[in-house]
Scaffold this active site. Structure first.
Site, PDB file in Angstrom:
ATOM      1  N   ASN A 147      16.931  42.730  73.994  1.00  0.00           N
ATOM      2  CA  ASN A 147      17.690  41.506  73.726  1.00  0.00           C
ATOM      3  C   ASN A 147      19.200  41.819  73.727  1.00  0.00           C
ATOM      4  O   ASN A 147      19.707  42.477  72.829  1.00  0.00           O
ATOM      5  CB  ASN A 147      17.226  40.961  72.364  1.00  0.00           C
ATOM      6  N   ASP A 155      12.664  44.640  63.023  1.00  0.00           N
ATOM      7  CA  ASP A 155      11.628  43.605  63.068  1.00  0.00           C
ATOM      8  C   ASP A 155      11.971  42.576  62.000  1.00  0.00           C
ATOM      9  O   ASP A 155      12.333  42.942  60.876  1.00  0.00           O
ATOM     10  CB  ASP A 155      10.233  44.206  62.823  1.00  0.00           C
ATOM     11  N   ASP A 196      16.752  29.214  63.621  1.00  0.00           N
ATOM     12  CA  ASP A 196      18.093  28.885  63.109  1.00  0.00           C
ATOM     13  C   ASP A 196      18.315  27.387  62.819  1.00  0.00           C
ATOM     14  O   ASP A 196      18.954  27.059  61.820  1.00  0.00           O
ATOM     15  CB  ASP A 196      19.181  29.390  64.067  1.00  0.00           C
ATOM     16  N   LYS A 239      27.404  33.574  60.858  1.00  0.00           N
ATOM     17  CA  LYS A 239      26.005  33.930  60.619  1.00  0.00           C
ATOM     18  C   LYS A 239      25.852  35.434  60.359  1.00  0.00           C
ATOM     19  O   LYS A 239      25.211  35.836  59.378  1.00  0.00           O
ATOM     20  CB  LYS A 239      25.134  33.504  61.819  1.00  0.00           C
TER      21      LYS A 239
HETATM   22  P1  IMP Z   1      12.269  39.826  66.070  1.00  0.00           P
HETATM   23  O1  IMP Z   1      11.526  40.788  65.218  1.00  0.00           O
HETATM   24  O2  IMP Z   1      13.760  39.987  65.965  1.00  0.00           O
HETATM   25  O3  IMP Z   1      11.777  39.792  67.494  1.00  0.00           O
HETATM   26  O4  IMP Z   1      12.021  38.380  65.481  1.00  0.00           O
HETATM   27  C1  IMP Z   1      10.758  37.781  65.408  1.00  0.00           C
HETATM   28  C2  IMP Z   1      10.933  36.272  65.463  1.00  0.00           C
HETATM   29  O5  IMP Z   1      11.664  35.863  64.295  1.00  0.00           O
HETATM   30  C3  IMP Z   1      11.742  35.817  66.655  1.00  0.00           C
HETATM   31  O6  IMP Z   1      10.942  35.427  67.707  1.00  0.00           O
HETATM   32  C4  IMP Z   1      12.482  34.608  66.112  1.00  0.00           C
HETATM   33  O7  IMP Z   1      11.665  33.500  66.304  1.00  0.00           O
HETATM   34  C5  IMP Z   1      12.593  34.866  64.644  1.00  0.00           C
HETATM   35  N1  IMP Z   1      13.947  35.337  64.310  1.00  0.00           N
HETATM   36  C6  IMP Z   1      14.384  36.619  64.225  1.00  0.00           C
HETATM   37  N2  IMP Z   1      15.663  36.681  63.876  1.00  0.00           N
HETATM   38  C7  IMP Z   1      16.058  35.386  63.752  1.00  0.00           C
HETATM   39  C8  IMP Z   1      17.306  34.796  63.409  1.00  0.00           C
HETATM   40  O8  IMP Z   1      18.334  35.457  63.181  1.00  0.00           O
HETATM   41  N3  IMP Z   1      17.317  33.449  63.385  1.00  0.00           N
HETATM   42  C9  IMP Z   1      16.230  32.677  63.643  1.00  0.00           C
HETATM   43  N4  IMP Z   1      15.068  33.177  63.965  1.00  0.00           N
HETATM   44  C10 IMP Z   1      14.968  34.523  64.029  1.00  0.00           C
END
Ligand code: IMP
Length: 198
Positions: A12, A71, A154, A174
């Site tokens: 990402n 995560d 968000d 943020k």
């Molecule tokens: P990851 O572990 O960062 O891939 O996050 C898992 C899921 O949590 C993502 O697919 C998002 O839907 C949600 N997520 C993670 N970080 C954020 C954030 O900062 N804002 C909103 N949703 C988030």
């Protein structure tokens, strides 16, 4: 002197940019693309801690580099901590964010306890050492969506002490209070201290 390189186990680019701003002055932070890793890294553990560790171990084992991973989960009190570790695949097991948001708002219809938090667990594998850092932001689930910035949940998350959702804030606003910002700043502080002692 050339900056020491460290791999952030993410594809990402937004996250990579965000984290470079936090720890980029001391380290050359590179992403998975930069080490030619296009693997679909397994995330099969039942906790954020487990998944974060699993991702970092995968990169260390397959690419032999020092690295860190993150995560994140949204934990809603009235839903017993859901979507939690399943945040990315809450609705129908896919990565469909619109469906995830719809399901969350449906499950929160008529619910008065709207307390929620975002939690991030970062795992650092440095030489033989393993360290984890946790970042939390408390808040609540809005009654309706607001804003178009950010990503994921968000538009429905309002951090404590604020009236705006994360999606109504700039990146800078943020990051200053977010779960990931908090966890990454702990990582940055640790790396700074580590460098001093090495
Ligand atoms: P990851 O572990 O960062 O891939 O996050 C898992 C899921 O949590 C993502 O697919 C998002 O839907 C949600 N997520 C993670 N970080 C954020 C954030 O900062 N804002 C909103 N949703 C988030």
């Amino acid at each position: 002197m050339e900056k020491q390189r460290i791999v952030f186990a993410t594809a990402n680019l937004n996250k990579l940019r965000e984290v470079r701003e936090i720890i980029g002055s001391a380290y050359n932070v590179v992403g998975l693309k930069d080490i030619a890793c296009n693997d679909d890294i397994p995330e099969t553990q039942p906790t954020l801690e487990g998944n974060s560790l699993q991702k970092a171990q995968w990169v260390k084992q397959h690419y032999g580099v020092d690295c860190f991973s993150d995560d994140t989960g949204l934990e809603v009190e009235a839903l017993n901590g859901a979507p939690g570790v399943h945040s990315a695949r809450y609705a129908n097991g896919t990565h469909d964010m619109a469906a995830n948001l719809d399901l969350l708002m449906r499950n929160m219809e008529g619910v008065t306890n709207r307390k929620a938090r975002f939690r991030t667990v970062v795992t650092l594998l440095l030489g033989d050492e393993c360290h984890q850092f946790e970042g939390i932001v408390n808040g609540h689930i809005a009654l309706r969506r607001g804003g178009s910035e950010g990503f994921g949940y968000d538009p429905v998350f309002i951090p404590e002490g604020e009236s705006r959702t994360f999606a109504e804030m700039t990146d800078e606003e943020k990051n200053a209070i977010s779960h990931r910002g908090r966890a990454m700043r702990q990582l940055a502080d640790f790396l700074k201290l580590h460098d001093k002692h090495s």
